[in-house]
Scaffold this motif. Sequence first.
Motif, PDB file in Angstrom:
ATOM      1  N   THR A 142       0.042   1.191  -4.978  1.00 21.20           N
ATOM      2  CA  THR A 142      -0.268   0.745  -3.620  1.00 21.20           C
ATOM      3  C   THR A 142      -0.032  -0.753  -3.519  1.00 21.20           C
ATOM      4  OG1 THR A 142      -2.617   0.420  -4.131  1.00 21.20           O
ATOM      5  CG2 THR A 142      -1.950   2.577  -3.274  1.00 21.20           C
ATOM      6  N   TYR A 148       3.458   0.116   1.630  1.00 17.53           N
ATOM      7  CA  TYR A 148       2.070   0.267   1.196  1.00 17.53           C
ATOM      8  C   TYR A 148       1.853   1.311   0.106  1.00 17.53           C
ATOM      9  CZ  TYR A 148       1.667  -2.046   5.721  1.00 17.53           C
ATOM     10  OH  TYR A 148       1.835  -2.901   6.777  1.00 17.53           O
ATOM     11  N   PRO A 169      -1.439   5.401   4.790  1.00 16.28           N
ATOM     12  CA  PRO A 169      -1.992   4.218   5.453  1.00 16.28           C
ATOM     13  C   PRO A 169      -0.889   3.398   6.119  1.00 16.28           C
ATOM     14  CG  PRO A 169      -2.946   4.486   3.271  1.00 16.28           C
ATOM     15  CD  PRO A 169      -1.813   5.454   3.360  1.00 16.28           C
ATOM     16  N   THR A 173      -2.960  -1.499   1.406  1.00 13.73           N
ATOM     17  CA  THR A 173      -3.672  -0.420   0.712  1.00 13.73           C
ATOM     18  C   THR A 173      -4.165  -0.942  -0.627  1.00 13.73           C
ATOM     19  OG1 THR A 173      -2.329   1.226   1.849  1.00 13.73           O
ATOM     20  CG2 THR A 173      -3.504   1.945  -0.114  1.00 13.73           C
ATOM     21  N   LEU A 187      -6.602   7.170  -1.404  1.00 14.60           N
ATOM     22  CA  LEU A 187      -6.089   5.832  -1.138  1.00 14.60           C
ATOM     23  C   LEU A 187      -7.104   5.101  -0.275  1.00 14.60           C
ATOM     24  CD1 LEU A 187      -2.414   6.752  -0.084  1.00 14.60           C
ATOM     25  CD2 LEU A 187      -3.205   6.147  -2.378  1.00 14.60           C
ATOM     26  N   SER A 189      -7.675   1.935   2.383  1.00 16.31           N
ATOM     27  CA  SER A 189      -7.012   0.983   3.271  1.00 16.31           C
ATOM     28  C   SER A 189      -7.971   0.602   4.386  1.00 16.31           C
ATOM     29  CB  SER A 189      -5.742   1.593   3.865  1.00 16.31           C
ATOM     30  OG  SER A 189      -5.083   0.670   4.728  1.00 16.31           O
TER      31      SER A 189
END
Length: 396
Positions: A142, A148, A169, A173, A187, A189
Amino acid sequence: MSTAHLYLGGGTKWYSHAADVFTALTDPGFAVSGCAAFSTAGAYLVTGSGGSNIFIFKRTADALSKLTVNAPDLTTTSFPTVAAFSRDDTYLAVGCSSTSPYLHIYKRSGDQFFKLALPDVPPTSAVQGVRFSPDGNLLVVTTASSPYLYIYTRTGDAFAQTSNPATVPAASTKSVFFSPDGVYMALLSGTSIFVYKWNGSAYAHLSTLAGGVSTTVIGAFSADTNYLSVAGVGSPYVATFKRTGDSFSALGNPDVLPTGSANSVAWSNDSVHLYVGHANSPYITIYRRSADTFAKLANPASLPGAAVTGIAVNPPANTVNAFGPLSGITRDENDDPAAMTVRSHLKSTGNPVETITSDPTTGEYQLSAYSLSEHYIVIFHPTENAQILDHMIPIA
């Protein structure tokens, strides 16, 4: 009582851990500003210290010794901030924040680490998160700037970019992390947690959760895959979600909150303790989980002297996996013990977990298990059809 180890980057403290007791050990003496990661079996610890410095230590019992042969080399302004080992401890990925290349990948041979070629499409901005999938076939990165998210497939020692999920995202991130069984990927973000589930060929978006803190920074699944915790900026600084099937529900706050913005979070290998590293004294807060509640433990007698920016946890000294091994004996057509190739798979995904050869004298094997999910075992007989042992559940 088996003992695990806890390493705190930034504050640079190193503890042994048995039950609720954390005993400070002799510090290896190298400042750490960002990343800290143990190899799966706990034999190696990698740390970052700003600039071009990556230190790799080898652990023997309660001692850490710095390796000097073929230590990874970075440019003088790389600023390594995140690092991760593959589960089989063969590969090490290091993400950097300042200068291209932002990603470095190494292959371990014994105590030496050799730099590999960059992926075909390397990241073009600061790397903020890096993780190998539990089966070692994917490397997920990321970044601070678009796109991202980079997902690479590994073929041998080569890493090639593959397609991202349809929903990803749309802003910086911070982190990526997997459930130990590889079923889920998350993930972080902004204020959101993007949760994905393995569908047999790729990770598909499952849900997006409100992160529980104003800016999510880092997260971790518990070893039993039942809890997902995130840490970040803004009170309460840490939030935990309980998984029921594919649903994640927010739990109540711990009885005592961390004292400031949190930079790191990790679970113990038995899913009992939750560690949160933060910017204000005492810099580390340790909770004990009882069912779905979290109670703060007394601070260790010896505390870090600065903000904790990375937490690394290794397994108990007498095991390389979080749960009891999957074990048995392989026998030939005469029912005598014999050496054979044995491989474990997660039943939910089919992903391989570990491949070993059973003992040539006793036929015994012990396969690692990283969650309490059902597994199946394939025994490859040299002259007959393979044998499949289904519905195998590790011992907690």
